[in-house]
Write a protein that holds these residues in place. Structure first.
Motif, PDB file in Angstrom:
ATOM      1  N   MET A 154      20.374  65.409  96.784  1.00 32.37           N
ATOM      2  CA  MET A 154      19.623  64.183  97.022  1.00 32.37           C
ATOM      3  C   MET A 154      18.837  63.756  95.788  1.00 32.37           C
ATOM      4  SD  MET A 154      20.039  62.746  99.932  1.00 32.37           S
ATOM      5  CE  MET A 154      18.617  61.684  99.825  1.00 32.37           C
ATOM      6  N   THR A 155      18.215  64.727  95.106  1.00 30.13           N
ATOM      7  CA  THR A 155      17.441  64.400  93.913  1.00 30.13           C
ATOM      8  C   THR A 155      18.333  63.835  92.823  1.00 30.13           C
ATOM      9  OG1 THR A 155      15.889  66.191  94.431  1.00 30.13           O
ATOM     10  CG2 THR A 155      15.830  65.315  92.201  1.00 30.13           C
ATOM     11  N   ALA A 156      19.514  64.437  92.647  1.00 23.90           N
ATOM     12  CA  ALA A 156      20.448  63.955  91.630  1.00 23.90           C
ATOM     13  C   ALA A 156      20.931  62.547  91.949  1.00 23.90           C
ATOM     14  CB  ALA A 156      21.630  64.911  91.521  1.00 23.90           C
ATOM     15  N   ILE A 157      21.218  62.278  93.214  1.00 22.38           N
ATOM     16  CA  ILE A 157      21.668  60.941  93.603  1.00 22.38           C
ATOM     17  C   ILE A 157      20.554  59.923  93.389  1.00 22.38           C
ATOM     18  CG2 ILE A 157      22.367  59.521  95.578  1.00 22.38           C
ATOM     19  CD1 ILE A 157      23.851  61.997  96.652  1.00 22.38           C
ATOM     20  N   ARG A 158      19.334  60.293  93.773  1.00 24.53           N
ATOM     21  CA  ARG A 158      18.196  59.391  93.638  1.00 24.53           C
ATOM     22  C   ARG A 158      17.916  59.059  92.176  1.00 24.53           C
ATOM     23  NH1 ARG A 158      12.939  62.174  95.312  1.00 24.53           N
ATOM     24  NH2 ARG A 158      13.208  62.967  93.203  1.00 24.53           N
ATOM     25  N   ASP A 159      18.106  60.051  91.286  1.00 24.57           N
ATOM     26  CA  ASP A 159      17.848  59.843  89.863  1.00 24.57           C
ATOM     27  C   ASP A 159      19.067  59.333  89.107  1.00 24.57           C
ATOM     28  OD1 ASP A 159      15.304  60.665  90.321  1.00 24.57           O
ATOM     29  OD2 ASP A 159      15.532  62.667  89.458  1.00 24.57           O
ATOM     30  N   ASN A 160      20.118  58.924  89.855  1.00 28.63           N
ATOM     31  CA  ASN A 160      21.340  58.362  89.260  1.00 28.63           C
ATOM     32  C   ASN A 160      21.994  59.320  88.278  1.00 28.63           C
ATOM     33  OD1 ASN A 160      21.241  55.790  90.597  1.00 28.63           O
ATOM     34  ND2 ASN A 160      19.564  55.226  89.229  1.00 28.63           N
ATOM     35  N   ALA A 161      22.031  60.594  88.642  1.00 23.87           N
ATOM     36  CA  ALA A 161      22.719  61.579  87.810  1.00 23.87           C
ATOM     37  C   ALA A 161      24.225  61.474  88.021  1.00 23.87           C
ATOM     38  CB  ALA A 161      22.241  62.984  88.152  1.00 23.87           C
ATOM     39  N   SER A 162      24.988  61.896  87.017  1.00 20.30           N
ATOM     40  CA  SER A 162      26.449  61.861  87.123  1.00 20.30           C
ATOM     41  C   SER A 162      27.027  63.215  87.492  1.00 20.30           C
ATOM     42  CB  SER A 162      27.066  61.385  85.806  1.00 20.30           C
ATOM     43  OG  SER A 162      26.708  62.255  84.740  1.00 20.30           O
ATOM     44  N   ASP A 163      26.314  64.304  87.187  1.00 18.07           N
ATOM     45  CA  ASP A 163      26.819  65.648  87.452  1.00 18.07           C
ATOM     46  C   ASP A 163      25.658  66.577  87.787  1.00 18.07           C
ATOM     47  OD1 ASP A 163      29.816  65.554  86.204  1.00 18.07           O
ATOM     48  OD2 ASP A 163      28.430  64.466  84.903  1.00 18.07           O
ATOM     49  N   ILE A 164      25.975  67.619  88.565  1.00 18.02           N
ATOM     50  CA  ILE A 164      25.043  68.717  88.817  1.00 18.02           C
ATOM     51  C   ILE A 164      25.720  70.001  88.354  1.00 18.02           C
ATOM     52  CG2 ILE A 164      23.678  69.961  90.531  1.00 18.02           C
ATOM     53  CD1 ILE A 164      23.919  67.536  92.359  1.00 18.02           C
ATOM     54  N   HIS A 165      25.013  70.806  87.560  1.00 19.65           N
ATOM     55  CA  HIS A 165      25.540  72.073  87.060  1.00 19.65           C
ATOM     56  C   HIS A 165      24.761  73.217  87.695  1.00 19.65           C
ATOM     57  CE1 HIS A 165      27.893  70.553  83.424  1.00 19.65           C
ATOM     58  NE2 HIS A 165      27.364  69.469  83.974  1.00 19.65           N
ATOM     59  N   VAL A 166      25.458  74.099  88.397  1.00 17.33           N
ATOM     60  CA  VAL A 166      24.850  75.303  88.965  1.00 17.33           C
ATOM     61  C   VAL A 166      25.368  76.478  88.139  1.00 17.33           C
ATOM     62  CG1 VAL A 166      24.558  76.711  91.028  1.00 17.33           C
ATOM     63  CG2 VAL A 166      24.825  74.230  91.247  1.00 17.33           C
ATOM     64  N   GLU A 167      24.476  77.061  87.339  1.00 17.47           N
ATOM     65  CA  GLU A 167      24.899  78.033  86.342  1.00 17.47           C
ATOM     66  C   GLU A 167      24.248  79.386  86.578  1.00 17.47           C
ATOM     67  OE1 GLU A 167      25.234  75.070  82.525  1.00 17.47           O
ATOM     68  OE2 GLU A 167      23.252  75.482  83.338  1.00 17.47           O
ATOM     69  N   PRO A 168      25.042  80.471  86.547  1.00 15.65           N
ATOM     70  CA  PRO A 168      24.449  81.804  86.694  1.00 15.65           C
ATOM     71  C   PRO A 168      23.784  82.245  85.393  1.00 15.65           C
ATOM     72  CG  PRO A 168      26.814  81.997  86.324  1.00 15.65           C
ATOM     73  CD  PRO A 168      26.506  80.517  86.395  1.00 15.65           C
ATOM     74  N   GLU A 169      22.667  82.916  85.534  1.00 17.35           N
ATOM     75  CA  GLU A 169      21.969  83.496  84.395  1.00 17.35           C
ATOM     76  C   GLU A 169      21.621  84.940  84.725  1.00 17.35           C
ATOM     77  OE1 GLU A 169      18.614  80.806  83.903  1.00 17.35           O
ATOM     78  OE2 GLU A 169      19.558  80.046  82.076  1.00 17.35           O
ATOM     79  N   ARG A 170      21.255  85.692  83.706  1.00 17.89           N
ATOM     80  CA  ARG A 170      20.833  87.075  83.966  1.00 17.89           C
ATOM     81  C   ARG A 170      19.555  87.051  84.806  1.00 17.89           C
ATOM     82  NH1 ARG A 170      23.770  90.639  81.205  1.00 17.89           N
ATOM     83  NH2 ARG A 170      24.891  89.928  79.335  1.00 17.89           N
ATOM     84  N   GLY A 171      19.685  87.532  86.025  1.00 12.70           N
ATOM     85  CA  GLY A 171      18.516  87.607  86.883  1.00 12.70           C
ATOM     86  C   GLY A 171      18.153  86.319  87.578  1.00 12.70           C
ATOM     87  N   GLY A 172      19.040  85.334  87.617  1.00 11.65           N
ATOM     88  CA  GLY A 172      18.676  84.100  88.298  1.00 11.65           C
ATOM     89  C   GLY A 172      19.744  83.031  88.230  1.00 11.65           C
ATOM     90  N   THR A 173      19.336  81.806  88.531  1.00 16.48           N
ATOM     91  CA  THR A 173      20.223  80.645  88.565  1.00 16.48           C
ATOM     92  C   THR A 173      19.514  79.483  87.892  1.00 16.48           C
ATOM     93  OG1 THR A 173      21.149  81.371  90.680  1.00 16.48           O
ATOM     94  CG2 THR A 173      21.536  79.084  90.065  1.00 16.48           C
ATOM     95  N   ARG A 174      20.276  78.703  87.172  1.00 17.82           N
ATOM     96  CA  ARG A 174      19.729  77.477  86.582  1.00 17.82           C
ATOM     97  C   ARG A 174      20.513  76.298  87.122  1.00 17.82           C
ATOM     98  NH1 ARG A 174      19.755  76.343  80.142  1.00 17.82           N
ATOM     99  NH2 ARG A 174      21.971  76.747  80.479  1.00 17.82           N
ATOM    100  N   ILE A 175      19.821  75.312  87.671  1.00 23.19           N
ATOM    101  CA  ILE A 175      20.462  74.098  88.170  1.00 23.19           C
ATOM    102  C   ILE A 175      19.991  72.936  87.301  1.00 23.19           C
ATOM    103  CG2 ILE A 175      20.788  72.552  90.135  1.00 23.19           C
ATOM    104  CD1 ILE A 175      20.339  74.859  91.990  1.00 23.19           C
ATOM    105  N   ARG A 176      20.938  72.267  86.675  1.00 23.81           N
ATOM    106  CA  ARG A 176      20.647  71.122  85.818  1.00 23.81           C
ATOM    107  C   ARG A 176      21.448  69.918  86.295  1.00 23.81           C
ATOM    108  NH1 ARG A 176      21.633  72.878  79.717  1.00 23.81           N
ATOM    109  NH2 ARG A 176      23.611  73.652  80.577  1.00 23.81           N
TER     110      ARG A 176
END
Length: 591
Positions: free
Chosen positions: A193-215
């Motif tokens: 919802m946040t990405a759609i509201r901010d007119n984003a074109s892509d969402i990246h869900v990326e694994p990191e050591r010890g966590g997750t990063r969503i951009r």
């Protein structure tokens, strides 16, 4: 935020988080601006916001937190009136049964807690947050109300089906339990919802050591969206796979899926792709908003003489029209908007794409599938037997596709396609290199458009500035050293980027008799460019600088986006003192 008589600097020194020298440096810096000591310490990089709130929280006996997306439930925010929330410096985070967790700038204030309990009817669990952090998220969640419930109802057809998880997986979390839990569902839905509201074109869900990063990618640039807590990555990926009807048990191979949702009355297609990495699966969600196509070519940025030339190409009953540019430059959107004007009653329009990004009314769209042997050439040959008037080829990738497209253009069809080249003259060289006969290309080609997307200045923080001498040299405006340009300085409306939205820059190359003869004679790209510069044709750099002149974008942004090898050569020649007469490309930038 501290108890009476306590000073923040003393507390941080006692806890070993800063030194006396650090405190002295911050106090000196604080004198030059109207900022609190905590804000100054963060700005100087002496402490982080997390460290600061946790340290003060320990002193006060409450938990400290830094507010992020994923911690805030919009339904909890709605429990408190916006004006009251701002007055109390409070942001409700989430509610469990009758207990509301709320971020407060003064969590030790009993009157504030009592007032909040009375207004919400809940027991209050206060946590400490910076006042600036609270104000930022009050604006985000109050500026445009997120209707999470309406969004959730659009996903009810994709019920969560529990698949036996691999007990040998790296993460020890119970994936089935986490996927079924509402926190994961809400987190994924809120990210979308946040990405759609901010007119984003892509969402990246990326694994990191010890966590997750969503951009998410806004205006072509990746920005941080949220950092979910440790141990949730597999559950997040599984939830996304579930709504896209993908195999959640398969983690070793790439997968692709698609799901249609309706968010805030907008029809959205999510094209989902997963790929395994050494740290876990990475997921990319491409947001395809059908409403983005409900615009005219003028709104895309194609206007004036370039628009007239493009429409002239499209009005011809047959021929080949190409749109070129790098990935993400808006080529497909330009062609789709053109099709909207061409797909009138009485015309048979067929597209062959890989993949089909947007579903168009009144257009027959074919999805390429290499797995079953449905390639571009095979689909094109079949389309020609379907009595088409207009054919859109998603991309010309190889010799066979190029030759069939040219033959179709010569046999009475209007063919639209894309090609990966930097400039419009470069498209001619690319097709000749693919093996298209020059005499056929000279007859079939109606014209070529090269395009880029330039970020626009944010209208809320736009300000005047003077570009550097280097930028003026690149733009061919070194004689206008005192000319004022416009750029955004960054504000809450544009996430401190200075930009809001993008506009197209177009280089339109129609064919005249001289150019057709040059193609017939296999003329090189530089020869074609020299001829075009004797006409009213304007190259990308020229068109981009005109946008900067109008204050739509900073000059440096235009120069970055329209950079080509030709421009680099021109700049090197200018720096070496090569006479202008020996540099015909310098005519690219006209005043």
């Amino acid at each position: 935020m501290l108890k009476r008589g306590q000073k923040l600097g003393s507390v941080l020194i006692e806890q070993g988080l800063i030194t006396e020298q650090d405190l002295e440096r911050a106090l000196q810096a604080q004198k030059t601006g109207n900022r609190r000591l905590g804000e100054t310490l963060i700005e100087l990089g002496i402490v982080t916001s997390d460290t600061l709130v946790n340290a003060v929280g320990r002193q006060l006996g409450v938990r400290g937190c830094t507010i992020r997306h994923g911690l805030v439930d919009p339904k909890a925010v709605a429990l408190l009136d916006a004006d009251e929330a701002r007055r109390l410096k409070v942001l409700p985070l989430f509610k469990v049964e009758d207990r509301l967790t709320a971020a407060m700038a003064e969590p030790q204030s009993l009157p504030t807690i009592d007032r909040l309990a009375k207004l919400t009817g809940c027991k209050i669990n206060p946590v400490l947050a910076l006042a600036s952090n609270i104000a930022e998220f009050q604006e985000k969640y109050r500026g445009t109300q997120v209707n999470v419930q309406s969004f959730l109802t659009t996903l009810t057809e994709s019920k969560v089906e529990v698949v036996e998880s691999d007990t040998s997986a790296d993460e020890s979390s119970d994936i089935n339990r986490l996927v079924e839990g509402s926190p994961i569902v809400n987190l994924v839905n809120l990210a979308i919802m946040t990405a759609i509201r901010d007119n984003a074109s892509d969402i990246h869900v990326e694994p990191e050591r010890g966590g997750t990063r969503i951009r998410y990618r806004v205006d072509g640039v990746l920005q941080e969206l949220m950092s979910p807590p440790h141990g949730m990555h597999s559950a997040i990926v599984s939830r996304i796979k579930v709504i896209a009807r993908m195999d959640i048990a398969e983690r070793r191979l790439p997968q692709e899926g698609r799901v249609h949702v309706v968010a805030e009355t907008r029809n959205i297609d999510l094209r989902i792709s997963t790929i395994p990495t050494i740290l876990g699966e990475k997921v990319v969600l491409r947001i395809l908003d059908r409403s983005r196509l409900d615009v005219s070519l003028e709104q895309l940025g194609l206007e004036g003489e370039p628009l007239d030339r493009f429409m002239s190409m499209l009005r011809k009953p047959h021929g080949l029209v190409l749109v070129t540019g790098p990935t993400g430059s808006g080529k497909t959107t330009t062609l789709y908007c053109a099709l909207e004007q061409l797909s009138e009653y009485g015309r048979n329009v067929v597209t062959v794409e890989d993949p089909v990004e947007y579903q168009l009314d009144g257009v027959n769209q074919i999805q390429i599938s290499d797995a079953i042997g449905l390639s571009f050439p095979r689909a094109l040959r079949s389309i020609l037997r379907q009595d088409p008037d207009i054919i859109l080829v998603g991309e010309i990738r190889d010799r066979e596709t190029a030759q069939i497209a040219v033959q179709a253009a010569l046999t009475g069809h209007l063919v639209l396609s894309t090609l990966h080249t930097n400039t419009s003259p470069g498209a001619v060289a690319r097709l000749l290199d693919m093996g298209v006969e020059p005499y056929l290309l000279a007859s079939a080609l109606n014209g070529v458009i090269a395009q880029r997307l330039v970020r626009k200045n944010c209208p809320h923080c736009i300000a005047s500035y003077y570009p550097s001498a280097e930028a003026l040299l690149d733009a061919g405006r070194q004689a206008d050293a005192r000319r004022v340009y416009q750029r955004g300085e960054g504000c809450s409306k544009c996430h401190d980027t200075g930009f809001a939205g993008r506009v197209g820059v177009y280089e339109v190359m129609p064919l005249d008799d001289v150019l057709r003869q040059q193609i017939h004679n296999r003329a090189g790209e530089d020869d074609i460019r020299r001829h075009l510069l004797t006409t009213s044709w304007r190259p990308l750099r020229d068109e981009g600088v005109r946008l900067a002149d109008r204050g739509l974008s900073p000059l440096e942004e235009v120069l970055r986006v329209t950079h080509t090898e030709t421009q680099s050569r021109v700049r090197a020649e200018a720096a070496a003192g090569t006479p202008a007469a020996a540099r015909p490309e310098r005519q690219e930038v006209a005043t």
